[in-house]
Design a protein around this motif. Sequence first.
Motif, PDB file in Angstrom:
ATOM      1  N   LYS A 648       1.074  -0.441  -0.119  1.00  0.00           N
ATOM      2  CA  LYS A 648      -0.352  -0.422   0.265  1.00  0.00           C
ATOM      3  C   LYS A 648       0.811   1.074  -0.195  1.00  0.00           C
ATOM      4  CE  LYS A 648      -1.771  -1.133   3.674  1.00  0.00           C
ATOM      5  NZ  LYS A 648      -2.693  -0.847   5.132  1.00  0.00           N
ATOM      6  N   TRP A 649       0.242   2.075  -0.274  1.00  0.00           N
ATOM      7  CA  TRP A 649       0.516   3.639  -0.418  1.00  0.00           C
ATOM      8  C   TRP A 649      -0.085   4.597  -0.128  1.00  0.00           C
ATOM      9  CZ3 TRP A 649      -1.274   6.823  -3.810  1.00  0.00           C
ATOM     10  CH2 TRP A 649      -2.335   7.109  -4.469  1.00  0.00           C
ATOM     11  N   THR A 650       0.149   5.464   0.885  1.00  0.00           N
ATOM     12  CA  THR A 650      -0.670   6.553   0.782  1.00  0.00           C
ATOM     13  C   THR A 650       0.145   7.778   0.617  1.00  0.00           C
ATOM     14  OG1 THR A 650      -2.282   5.182   2.098  1.00  0.00           O
ATOM     15  CG2 THR A 650      -2.706   6.884   3.043  1.00  0.00           C
ATOM     16  N   ILE A 651      -1.046   9.245   0.156  1.00  0.00           N
ATOM     17  CA  ILE A 651      -0.106  10.652   0.608  1.00  0.00           C
ATOM     18  C   ILE A 651      -0.439  11.187   1.637  1.00  0.00           C
ATOM     19  CG2 ILE A 651      -0.410  12.737  -0.300  1.00  0.00           C
ATOM     20  CD1 ILE A 651      -0.538  11.815  -3.020  1.00  0.00           C
ATOM     21  N   ARG A 652       0.067  11.236   2.735  1.00  0.00           N
ATOM     22  CA  ARG A 652       0.161  11.690   4.350  1.00  0.00           C
ATOM     23  C   ARG A 652      -0.326  13.055   4.180  1.00  0.00           C
ATOM     24  NH1 ARG A 652      -2.505   7.462   6.382  1.00  0.00           N
ATOM     25  NH2 ARG A 652      -1.039   6.151   6.694  1.00  0.00           N
ATOM     26  N   THR A 653       0.177  14.271   3.773  1.00  0.00           N
ATOM     27  CA  THR A 653      -0.006  15.057   3.942  1.00  0.00           C
ATOM     28  C   THR A 653       0.464  15.656   1.826  1.00  0.00           C
ATOM     29  OG1 THR A 653       2.699  16.107   3.577  1.00  0.00           O
ATOM     30  CG2 THR A 653       1.822  15.568   5.824  1.00  0.00           C
ATOM     31  N   ASN A 688       7.960  23.017   4.470  1.00  0.00           N
ATOM     32  CA  ASN A 688       6.614  22.452   4.017  1.00  0.00           C
ATOM     33  C   ASN A 688       6.312  21.681   2.986  1.00  0.00           C
ATOM     34  OD1 ASN A 688       3.765  22.847   3.976  1.00  0.00           O
ATOM     35  ND2 ASN A 688       3.524  24.822   3.622  1.00  0.00           N
ATOM     36  N   PRO A 689       6.928  20.692   2.667  1.00  0.00           N
ATOM     37  CA  PRO A 689       7.532  19.690   1.342  1.00  0.00           C
ATOM     38  C   PRO A 689       6.027  19.666   0.458  1.00  0.00           C
ATOM     39  CG  PRO A 689       7.183  18.482   3.180  1.00  0.00           C
ATOM     40  CD  PRO A 689       6.686  20.301   3.876  1.00  0.00           C
ATOM     41  N   LEU A 690       6.187  19.587  -0.441  1.00  0.00           N
ATOM     42  CA  LEU A 690       5.205  19.733  -1.402  1.00  0.00           C
ATOM     43  C   LEU A 690       3.690  18.441  -0.957  1.00  0.00           C
ATOM     44  CD1 LEU A 690       4.351  21.432  -4.339  1.00  0.00           C
ATOM     45  CD2 LEU A 690       5.383  19.556  -5.502  1.00  0.00           C
ATOM     46  N   PHE A 691       4.861  17.211  -0.944  1.00  0.00           N
ATOM     47  CA  PHE A 691       3.738  16.076  -0.209  1.00  0.00           C
ATOM     48  C   PHE A 691       4.819  14.748  -0.305  1.00  0.00           C
ATOM     49  CE2 PHE A 691       3.977  14.428  -4.670  1.00  0.00           C
ATOM     50  CZ  PHE A 691       4.447  13.302  -4.253  1.00  0.00           C
ATOM     51  N   THR A 692       3.995  14.193   1.153  1.00  0.00           N
ATOM     52  CA  THR A 692       5.065  13.310   1.663  1.00  0.00           C
ATOM     53  C   THR A 692       4.102  12.120   1.132  1.00  0.00           C
ATOM     54  OG1 THR A 692       3.871  13.523   4.179  1.00  0.00           O
ATOM     55  CG2 THR A 692       5.614  14.130   3.327  1.00  0.00           C
ATOM     56  N   ILE A 693       5.052  11.131   0.946  1.00  0.00           N
ATOM     57  CA  ILE A 693       3.806   9.489   0.479  1.00  0.00           C
ATOM     58  C   ILE A 693       4.654   8.266   1.379  1.00  0.00           C
ATOM     59  CG2 ILE A 693       5.327   9.278  -1.590  1.00  0.00           C
ATOM     60  CD1 ILE A 693       3.475   7.745  -3.083  1.00  0.00           C
ATOM     61  N   GLU A 694       3.455   7.618   2.028  1.00  0.00           N
ATOM     62  CA  GLU A 694       4.140   6.561   2.957  1.00  0.00           C
ATOM     63  C   GLU A 694       4.285   5.258   2.100  1.00  0.00           C
ATOM     64  OE1 GLU A 694       3.424   4.798   7.392  1.00  0.00           O
ATOM     65  OE2 GLU A 694       1.961   5.737   6.635  1.00  0.00           O
ATOM     66  N   PHE A 695       4.655   4.098   2.037  1.00  0.00           N
ATOM     67  CA  PHE A 695       4.443   3.434   1.878  1.00  0.00           C
ATOM     68  C   PHE A 695       4.262   2.095   2.789  1.00  0.00           C
ATOM     69  CE2 PHE A 695       6.685   5.745  -2.094  1.00  0.00           C
ATOM     70  CZ  PHE A 695       5.623   5.247  -2.942  1.00  0.00           C
ATOM     71  N   ALA A 696       3.436   1.063   2.918  1.00  0.00           N
ATOM     72  CA  ALA A 696       3.508   0.155   3.318  1.00  0.00           C
ATOM     73  C   ALA A 696       4.143  -1.350   2.650  1.00  0.00           C
ATOM     74  CB  ALA A 696       2.234   0.417   4.606  1.00  0.00           C
ATOM     75  N   LEU A 697       4.764  -1.927   2.980  1.00  0.00           N
ATOM     76  CA  LEU A 697       4.552  -3.036   2.107  1.00  0.00           C
ATOM     77  C   LEU A 697       5.020  -4.466   2.945  1.00  0.00           C
ATOM     78  CD1 LEU A 697       8.223  -1.710   0.103  1.00  0.00           C
ATOM     79  CD2 LEU A 697       5.484  -1.311  -0.423  1.00  0.00           C
ATOM     80  N   ASN A 698       4.456  -5.941   2.095  1.00  0.00           N
ATOM     81  CA  ASN A 698       4.644  -6.877   2.774  1.00  0.00           C
ATOM     82  C   ASN A 698       5.649  -7.613   1.894  1.00  0.00           C
ATOM     83  OD1 ASN A 698       2.345  -7.062   4.987  1.00  0.00           O
ATOM     84  ND2 ASN A 698       1.600  -6.403   3.649  1.00  0.00           N
ATOM     85  N   LEU A 699       6.101  -7.437   2.835  1.00  0.00           N
ATOM     86  CA  LEU A 699       7.714  -8.325   2.243  1.00  0.00           C
ATOM     87  C   LEU A 699       7.916 -10.133   2.976  1.00  0.00           C
ATOM     88  CD1 LEU A 699      10.142  -5.675   2.144  1.00  0.00           C
ATOM     89  CD2 LEU A 699       8.883  -6.477   0.558  1.00  0.00           C
ATOM     90  N   CYS A 700       8.890 -10.575   2.038  1.00  0.00           N
ATOM     91  CA  CYS A 700       9.774 -12.114   2.442  1.00  0.00           C
ATOM     92  C   CYS A 700      10.724 -12.020   1.957  1.00  0.00           C
ATOM     93  CB  CYS A 700       9.001 -13.105   2.441  1.00  0.00           C
ATOM     94  SG  CYS A 700       6.954 -13.369   2.650  1.00  0.00           S
ATOM     95  N   ASP A 701      11.381 -12.367   3.164  1.00  0.00           N
ATOM     96  CA  ASP A 701      12.711 -13.878   2.727  1.00  0.00           C
ATOM     97  C   ASP A 701      13.163 -14.849   2.481  1.00  0.00           C
ATOM     98  OD1 ASP A 701      13.481 -13.787   5.497  1.00  0.00           O
ATOM     99  OD2 ASP A 701      14.729 -12.561   6.027  1.00  0.00           O
ATOM    100  N   ALA A 702      14.209 -15.586   3.086  1.00  0.00           N
ATOM    101  CA  ALA A 702      14.727 -16.697   3.165  1.00  0.00           C
ATOM    102  C   ALA A 702      14.092 -17.690   4.794  1.00  0.00           C
ATOM    103  CB  ALA A 702      15.720 -16.900   2.642  1.00  0.00           C
ATOM    104  N   LYS A 703      13.776 -16.133   5.805  1.00  0.00           N
ATOM    105  CA  LYS A 703      13.501 -17.263   7.117  1.00  0.00           C
ATOM    106  C   LYS A 703      12.317 -16.421   7.228  1.00  0.00           C
ATOM    107  CE  LYS A 703      18.772 -17.200   8.201  1.00  0.00           C
ATOM    108  NZ  LYS A 703      19.427 -16.909   9.180  1.00  0.00           N
ATOM    109  N   CYS A 704      11.946 -15.109   6.918  1.00  0.00           N
ATOM    110  CA  CYS A 704      10.743 -14.627   7.464  1.00  0.00           C
ATOM    111  C   CYS A 704       9.931 -14.187   7.090  1.00  0.00           C
ATOM    112  CB  CYS A 704      10.883 -14.165   8.807  1.00  0.00           C
ATOM    113  SG  CYS A 704      12.370 -12.776   8.624  1.00  0.00           S
TER     114      CYS A 704
END
Length: 740
Positions: A648-653, A688-704
């Motif tokens: 997911k991504w969301t513009i926070r500001t 006062n940035p133009l915008f901020t975008i938050e990324f929420a990633l679900n990731l996996c590696d070899a163990k978890c």
Amino acid sequence: MFNKYPIICCSRIKKLIKMDNSDDLPPIDIVTYITDELQQTYRSTSGEKEKVKVLNDFLERWDDDNSIAKLKATNIEFESDLDWFNVSEPLTLEGLRGKVVVLDFFTYCCINCMHVLPELHSLEERFPVESGLVVIGVHSPKFENERTTSNILSAVDRYCITHPIVNDSRSALWRALGIRCWPSIMVLSPTGLPMLLLMGEGHGIFLQEFIGAALAFFGRQEKINFGSVPIQLSSHLHPASSLRFPAKIARSASGRYAIADAGNNRVLVMSPDGVVEHRIGGLQAGFVDGNLTLARFNSPQGVAFLNENTLIVADTENHALRKISLENEMVETLAGTGQQGNERVGGRVGPLQSLSSPWDVAVFRTRDMDMSFHLDERNVPEKSIILISMAGTHQIWGYFPEGIIWWKFRKFEPLCCVSLIGNGLEENRNNSYPQNAAFAQPSGLAMSKDFLFIADSESSSIRKASMIDGKVMPVVGGDRNPLNLFAFGDVDGKLSNAKLQHPLGVAHNDADNKVYVADTYNHKIKVIDTETNVVSTLAIKTQDGTPLIFNEPAGLCLDAEGKNLLVSDTNNHAIQIVDLLTLKARPFVVDFSKVDSTSETDAPQLPLKNAEHHILRPLPLHGKKKSTINFNIRLSPQLKFTEEAPQKWTIRTLNSALEVNKKSGCLTNGMCNLEAQILKKDFGNANNPLFTIEFALNLCDAKCCLMKRFVVVVNCEPNVEEYIQSHDVNIQVDHSSISS
């Protein structure tokens, strides 16, 4: 939630229409068939352009279809003496000619109706009234309590509904049209004829695409009215105090209390005498982990102490299970993705497992049932299981902080979240086998030594489940017929001879083995003798001896001695404490004087301090033309995106100088894009940035598997003359850092 009158199956409708016998059908069944046929064609079509063509073809032939001839004679109109909300004057469907009208038939107790509200909100954001769309909520009550205007007004306030609502207390329009279930969404053409009937939840994307196609189609025919309607948001009759729609209450072993302050999107932790020690969350809803000041919740309903310094929260509208550590002063997500799920089985590692409106939580402790021999069973450590009333799927789920072997020697992996009791059907079905039982919107939990007591709100009953084998048994209320969800009332008595009305809260008193019930829609507190399964009403009075009038109480908690009962008087925005010996109550005063007022703020840039953040070099955006910003998330070789989990991504500001075409979404193949245009010269800078975008990633590696959250801060290069149509932002992600 289906009413007791079944709809005629679509196959029979289709047969009658093909035989040109549509005169034998009620209009509602014709619309049902038309809708079913369109949705099947739409779903079986691949490609965006092809789907648009399906909708346009439907609209082209809709007015010429012989099967809707009977619909043209259908007179759809509101009765003239109904109460309205969020408008300055009553609306009529005749007066809305030229608008595409969406009628949402709902009742405010229904969890499925609650799930539709975000879909309608997104629809209204995309198509405001001036575009030709009007959404009207037609409140058609199930319970007697839901006929009262003031109670509906509380619900409108609690759920933050901003579109017009009408209290059709006699369900006149429901009956006139033949609506059969909650929720039902009917779409009317600009001439007032029914075009679609969508039953149940989960139609949001299809509804948006259909409305977009309908507005364009009727716009080309110059049939759309682009005028406004007299919107005026209704205010609540009872101004909220420092609490707002408080829900469940929990107590720790030492006597501290925690309150799910649902309307304020926060959790309060306080001393036994009501002095607030921690205020966690903020008035602004959100889904943010981090320290206690910056974390955010969305209408949390349930709360329980795992131990003296750890709280578990049912974060209902975030569809998540959260943990608050008072010792580390941190909030983390145990389960849930932030989006509503519809699974009935579960079993994934917590943050990857989607949930559906968790409403309450309880903690049960037991030892492994692994048949191992131990010289002294007392030396075998107990393990914790977090039980969840999953109102959205009508089940009881469990979260397992530690691995354990439990019922029938089933092994539960550490950190997994899984369905335990209930098959997902909305019924009042008791059974010796937990997966054959069924609930109807379980909304409150209370633990005794061997039983979990459950407030099953839509069956208006209290039930219990054995913690030895999961067997589900009746306690009081409801009906012997498991399909009858309309057996409600206000009658003291035994088992199903007793009648309740949509109870939301239960509490078990270890001192006398009694169970106290928040009989929510009867505005009463009742007590159950668990030896006889007899319930009786408590005649609670104020200190001066007058009867205390509750307003939809939703939560209960006993004090450490079991002599006083705390009650969430939800719609009165207060907590009452009742002496169980004298049955006299007094307000439980919540004292905020010791908590820092700066610990609760709604500044939109808060997620920047909570999540890892990265500042991009300024982008050369032109001041007069739209540009596309392409974000490309690249993972290190050890990582991969978790299959089927949302990225997911969301513009926070968002700076007021900038306009973007969308504010949230999911990555596709690790990518997302935005169309952005600067509207004025005074645009963002480092402060006062133009915008901020938050990324929420679900990731996996070899163990978890892991969740990776970070925020990208986007600034703009000033005084750009050269127009660059597209900007590529490549972001490299590994276990410990991000770079671009």
